[in-house]
Enzyme design. Structure first.
Site, PDB file in Angstrom:
ATOM      1  N   LYS A 159       0.855  -1.192   0.000  1.00 56.65           N
ATOM      2  CA  LYS A 159       0.000   0.000   0.000  1.00 56.65           C
ATOM      3  C   LYS A 159       0.891   1.241   0.000  1.00 56.65           C
ATOM      4  O   LYS A 159       1.428   1.643   1.025  1.00 56.65           O
ATOM      5  CB  LYS A 159      -0.929   0.052   1.227  1.00 56.65           C
ATOM      6  CG  LYS A 159      -2.042   1.069   0.994  1.00 56.65           C
ATOM      7  CD  LYS A 159      -2.568   1.731   2.233  1.00 56.65           C
ATOM      8  CE  LYS A 159      -1.819   2.940   2.701  1.00 56.65           C
ATOM      9  NZ  LYS A 159      -1.846   4.131   1.815  1.00 56.65           N
ATOM     10  N   GLU A 167      10.480  15.359  15.471  1.00 58.28           N
ATOM     11  CA  GLU A 167      11.025  15.176  14.125  1.00 58.28           C
ATOM     12  C   GLU A 167      10.509  16.330  13.260  1.00 58.28           C
ATOM     13  O   GLU A 167       9.316  16.377  12.941  1.00 58.28           O
ATOM     14  CB  GLU A 167      10.529  13.831  13.583  1.00 58.28           C
ATOM     15  CG  GLU A 167      11.218  13.415  12.326  1.00 58.28           C
ATOM     16  CD  GLU A 167      10.707  12.082  11.814  1.00 58.28           C
ATOM     17  OE1 GLU A 167       9.493  11.808  11.938  1.00 58.28           O
ATOM     18  OE2 GLU A 167      11.510  11.304  11.285  1.00 58.28           O
TER      19      GLU A 167
HETATM   20  P1  NDP Z   1       2.561   7.863   7.973  1.00 61.86           P
HETATM   21  O1  NDP Z   1       2.767   7.054   9.196  1.00 61.86           O
HETATM   22  O2  NDP Z   1       1.558   8.942   8.035  1.00 61.86           O
HETATM   23  O3  NDP Z   1       2.157   6.969   6.730  1.00 61.86           O
HETATM   24  C1  NDP Z   1       2.940   5.895   6.283  1.00 61.86           C
HETATM   25  C2  NDP Z   1       2.048   4.893   5.575  1.00 61.86           C
HETATM   26  O4  NDP Z   1       1.141   4.324   6.511  1.00 61.86           O
HETATM   27  C3  NDP Z   1       1.182   5.506   4.474  1.00 61.86           C
HETATM   28  O5  NDP Z   1       1.047   4.588   3.419  1.00 61.86           O
HETATM   29  C4  NDP Z   1      -0.136   5.697   5.203  1.00 61.86           C
HETATM   30  O6  NDP Z   1      -1.243   5.783   4.348  1.00 61.86           O
HETATM   31  C5  NDP Z   1      -0.185   4.450   6.050  1.00 61.86           C
HETATM   32  N1  NDP Z   1      -1.079   4.520   7.195  1.00 61.86           N
HETATM   33  C6  NDP Z   1      -1.504   5.614   7.862  1.00 61.86           C
HETATM   34  N2  NDP Z   1      -2.339   5.257   8.859  1.00 61.86           N
HETATM   35  C7  NDP Z   1      -2.445   3.913   8.831  1.00 61.86           C
HETATM   36  C8  NDP Z   1      -3.168   2.950   9.596  1.00 61.86           C
HETATM   37  N3  NDP Z   1      -3.950   3.309  10.607  1.00 61.86           N
HETATM   38  N4  NDP Z   1      -3.030   1.639   9.282  1.00 61.86           N
HETATM   39  C9  NDP Z   1      -2.221   1.250   8.273  1.00 61.86           C
HETATM   40  N5  NDP Z   1      -1.537   2.121   7.495  1.00 61.86           N
HETATM   41  C10 NDP Z   1      -1.634   3.435   7.774  1.00 61.86           C
HETATM   42  O7  NDP Z   1       3.996   8.428   7.588  1.00 61.86           O
HETATM   43  P2  NDP Z   1       4.357   9.498   6.471  1.00 61.86           P
HETATM   44  O8  NDP Z   1       3.863   9.013   5.159  1.00 61.86           O
HETATM   45  O9  NDP Z   1       3.974  10.850   6.954  1.00 61.86           O
HETATM   46  O10 NDP Z   1       5.956   9.366   6.432  1.00 61.86           O
HETATM   47  C11 NDP Z   1       6.825  10.144   7.176  1.00 61.86           C
HETATM   48  C12 NDP Z   1       7.324   9.371   8.380  1.00 61.86           C
HETATM   49  O11 NDP Z   1       8.000   8.201   7.960  1.00 61.86           O
HETATM   50  C13 NDP Z   1       8.339  10.142   9.201  1.00 61.86           C
HETATM   51  O12 NDP Z   1       8.021  10.028  10.565  1.00 61.86           O
HETATM   52  C14 NDP Z   1       9.641   9.411   8.931  1.00 61.86           C
HETATM   53  O13 NDP Z   1      10.596   9.498   9.938  1.00 61.86           O
HETATM   54  C15 NDP Z   1       9.181   8.024   8.735  1.00 61.86           C
HETATM   55  N6  NDP Z   1      10.185   7.285   8.002  1.00 61.86           N
HETATM   56  C16 NDP Z   1      10.937   6.332   8.652  1.00 61.86           C
HETATM   57  C17 NDP Z   1      11.955   5.656   8.009  1.00 61.86           C
HETATM   58  C18 NDP Z   1      12.753   4.604   8.685  1.00 61.86           C
HETATM   59  O14 NDP Z   1      13.350   3.801   7.977  1.00 61.86           O
HETATM   60  N7  NDP Z   1      12.788   4.530   9.995  1.00 61.86           N
HETATM   61  C19 NDP Z   1      12.300   5.973   6.618  1.00 61.86           C
HETATM   62  C20 NDP Z   1      11.449   6.988   6.030  1.00 61.86           C
HETATM   63  C21 NDP Z   1      10.437   7.602   6.711  1.00 61.86           C
HETATM   64  P3  NDP Z   1      -1.787   7.214   3.855  1.00 61.86           P
HETATM   65  O15 NDP Z   1      -0.755   7.766   2.965  1.00 61.86           O
HETATM   66  O16 NDP Z   1      -3.057   6.893   3.193  1.00 61.86           O
HETATM   67  O17 NDP Z   1      -1.977   8.057   5.098  1.00 61.86           O
END
Ligand code: NDP
Length: 479
Positions: free
Chosen positions: A173, A383
């Site tokens: 997804k 962050e």
């Molecule tokens: P989110 O947590 O908002 O979203 C990540 C993914 O999860 C998206 O596909 C999102 O869908 C989905 N999602 C959101 N809510 C749910 C749920 N309840 N159940 C299942 N899936 C869900 O993160 P961001 O996209 O804002 O990404 C930024 C974050 O990612 C930052 O905090 C960053 O640090 C972290 N990150 C961590 C990395 C690591 O390796 N540790 C690397 C890169 C980023 P939708 O888009 O539809 O909301």
């Protein structure tokens, strides 16, 4: 305008609801493409397709799986311009960086195509006479792969490569606001000839489509990259099915510049890791601790680099930094900078949106350096996920290490010094899943990547990443 469809059971399909959403370019807010907007039902259909394909894919010999993954990597390289263009247009990063990301994703696939041949077991003696123990590793089942918008192709490839090499089928997804390049990557990969249902992609809101992938009993493994708060929610929901979970979450990475560091190298490294992708990187430099004696020299060098970076539309070849991903990201960055300035920080450069007509519609922001920063400020606690480099002076290395570890996060950390002894001592004491010594990157395809504390659980990349998709079985033999 193209419509990006979902991939379910080997076919490119619209959502069951027939709904679509529009993806906009963060550089100018122009529409880029339409996307089929999936529902829980689409997610269920994709999971069922992956379950149906699992016996065939998991039963395929690992070298044949490897050949197909290599073929997929080749197709990704062949389509690199098309995928990278979508990535720049939906996410904002410069086209050359988008190409680097897609190429890195193909390299990860190639690595796992080979590593999948090294799923070894064990042969153990027994305490009982005439008994032996055989230990084998087998694919865990259907995996759900949920990814964020900052590196939508690369971070997906870490999961896809390991899952396929282990013999798992999956449903991915991609992020709702940047699903185009990730979907194109999966479509191209699927053209390598995987059994229908091995590779699936669904679109739609995380709290709906993502939640179905987490909660549905068909998925046995959840691989997630995103915010810590989302990861916490996923872990809670996955607990109901006692599912295997790997979580790559937020970061707040410290960057230590010791008195004996090569300051030019350190400034170049800090500039690149704090500002590239507009600071929207989980291992971005978030707090710079510079020894008191060299802090001002270091700051001057960093500012001069920051001021040379060219900001603009990522499709222009002259650009170093594109726009931020969204208005929300830019506002969060602005709020963090305002908070730091209110609490006594000095603004050394940036700290505002660039002026000019070409910037009027995009989410642009100038690379920013702050000094006189302390731990009461949001830039050091939360962050920021923006192009901000806050500098804190330190008098003793012990104090700098304590401050570095004073965070709920523990993803990456960096230390710059010319002493091997200092490098190793500091690296051992930093609470982080990866430490860069005189380097600003802790990602290496053969090496484990992941976080300590609230930065995550489990590891991706390397053989460690493959193990996350494998179950262990003990076969006890009476001879
Ligand atoms: P989110 O947590 O908002 O979203 C990540 C993914 O999860 C998206 O596909 C999102 O869908 C989905 N999602 C959101 N809510 C749910 C749920 N309840 N159940 C299942 N899936 C869900 O993160 P961001 O996209 O804002 O990404 C930024 C974050 O990612 C930052 O905090 C960053 O640090 C972290 N990150 C961590 C990395 C690591 O390796 N540790 C690397 C890169 C980023 P939708 O888009 O539809 O909301």
């Amino acid at each position: 305008m193209i419509t990006s469809k979902m991939l379910i059971d080997g076919r490119s399909v619209d959502s069951c609801s027939g709904k679509v959403s529009v993806i906009y370019n963060p550089a100018n807010q122009e529409p880029v493409a339409k996307v089929s907007l999936g529902t829980r039902l689409d997610a269920r259909l994709a999971l069922e397709a992956a379950r149906k394909a699992f016996p065939e894919w998991s039963g395929t010999q690992s070298h044949l799986r490897g050949e197909m993954i290599h073929r997929g990597a080749g197709l990704v390289r062949r389509n690199i311009d098309e995928i990278s263009k979508l990535l720049t247009q939906e996410q904002g990063k410069p086209f050359k960086d988008a190409k680097r990301e897609v190429l890195a994703a193909a390299d990860v696939l190639d690595y796992y195509a080979e590593e999948g041949k090294r799923i070894f077991g064990d042969w153990l003696p027994s305490t009982s006479k005439g008994v032996r123990s055989l230990i084998i590793k087998q694919p865990i089942g259907v995996a759900a792969l949920i990814t964020p918008w900052n590196f939508p192709v690369d971070l997906l490839s870490w999961k896809v490569g390991a899952a396929l090499a282990a013999g798992c089928t999956f449903v991915a997804k991609p992020p709702s606001l940047a699903p185009l390049a990730a979907t194109a990557f999966l479509q191209v990969l699927n053209d390598a000839g995987f059994p229908a249902g091995t590779v699936n992609a669904v679109h739609g809101p995380g709290e709906d489509v993502g939640a179905e992938l987490v909660e549905n009993p068909i998925s046995r493994k959840i691989a997630f990259t995103g915010e810590t708060s989302t990861g916490r929610w996923i872990m809670e929901k996955a607990a109901a099915g006692i599912k295997r979970v790997s979580l790559e979450l937020g970061g707040q990475s410290p960057f230590l510049v010791c008195e004996d560091a090569d300051l030019d190298k350190a400034a170049a490294a800090a500039s690149q890791r704090a500002f590239s992708n507009m600071g929207q990187i989980c291992i971005s430099v978030n707090r710079i601790y510079a020894a008191k004696t060299i802090a001002e020299d270091f700051a001057d060098k960093l500012v001069s680099r920051a001021e040379r970076l060219r900001v603009g539309d990522g499709m222009s070849p002259e650009v170093d930094l594109g726009p931020m991903f969204s208005q929300a990201q830019r506002e969060k960055t602005e709020a963090h900078v305002a908070d730091a300035l209110e609490k006594g920080a000095d603004l050394l450069c940036g700290g505002r949106r660039p002026k000019g007509k070409e910037f009027s519609k995009g989410y642009f922001y100038l690379p920013t350096v702050l000094s006189k920063v302390n731990h009461s400020m949001r830039v050091t606690r939360e962050e920021t996920f923006g192009p901000v480099a806050p500098i804190i002076k330190f008098e003793s290395l012990d104090k700098a290490i304590d401050m570095s570890n004073d965070s709920e996060y523990g993803l990456a950390a960096y230390v710059f010094t010319s002493s091997l002894s200092t490098a190793l001592t500091v690296a051992e004491r930093l609470e982080a899943g990866g430490v860069g010594v005189n380097l600003n990157n802790v990602v290496e395809v053969q090496a484990p990547f992941g976080g300590w504390k609230q930065s995550g659980l489990g590891r991706e990349l390397g053989h460690y990443g493959l193990e996350e998709y494998l179950e262990v079985k003990h076969i006890r033999l009476g001879l």
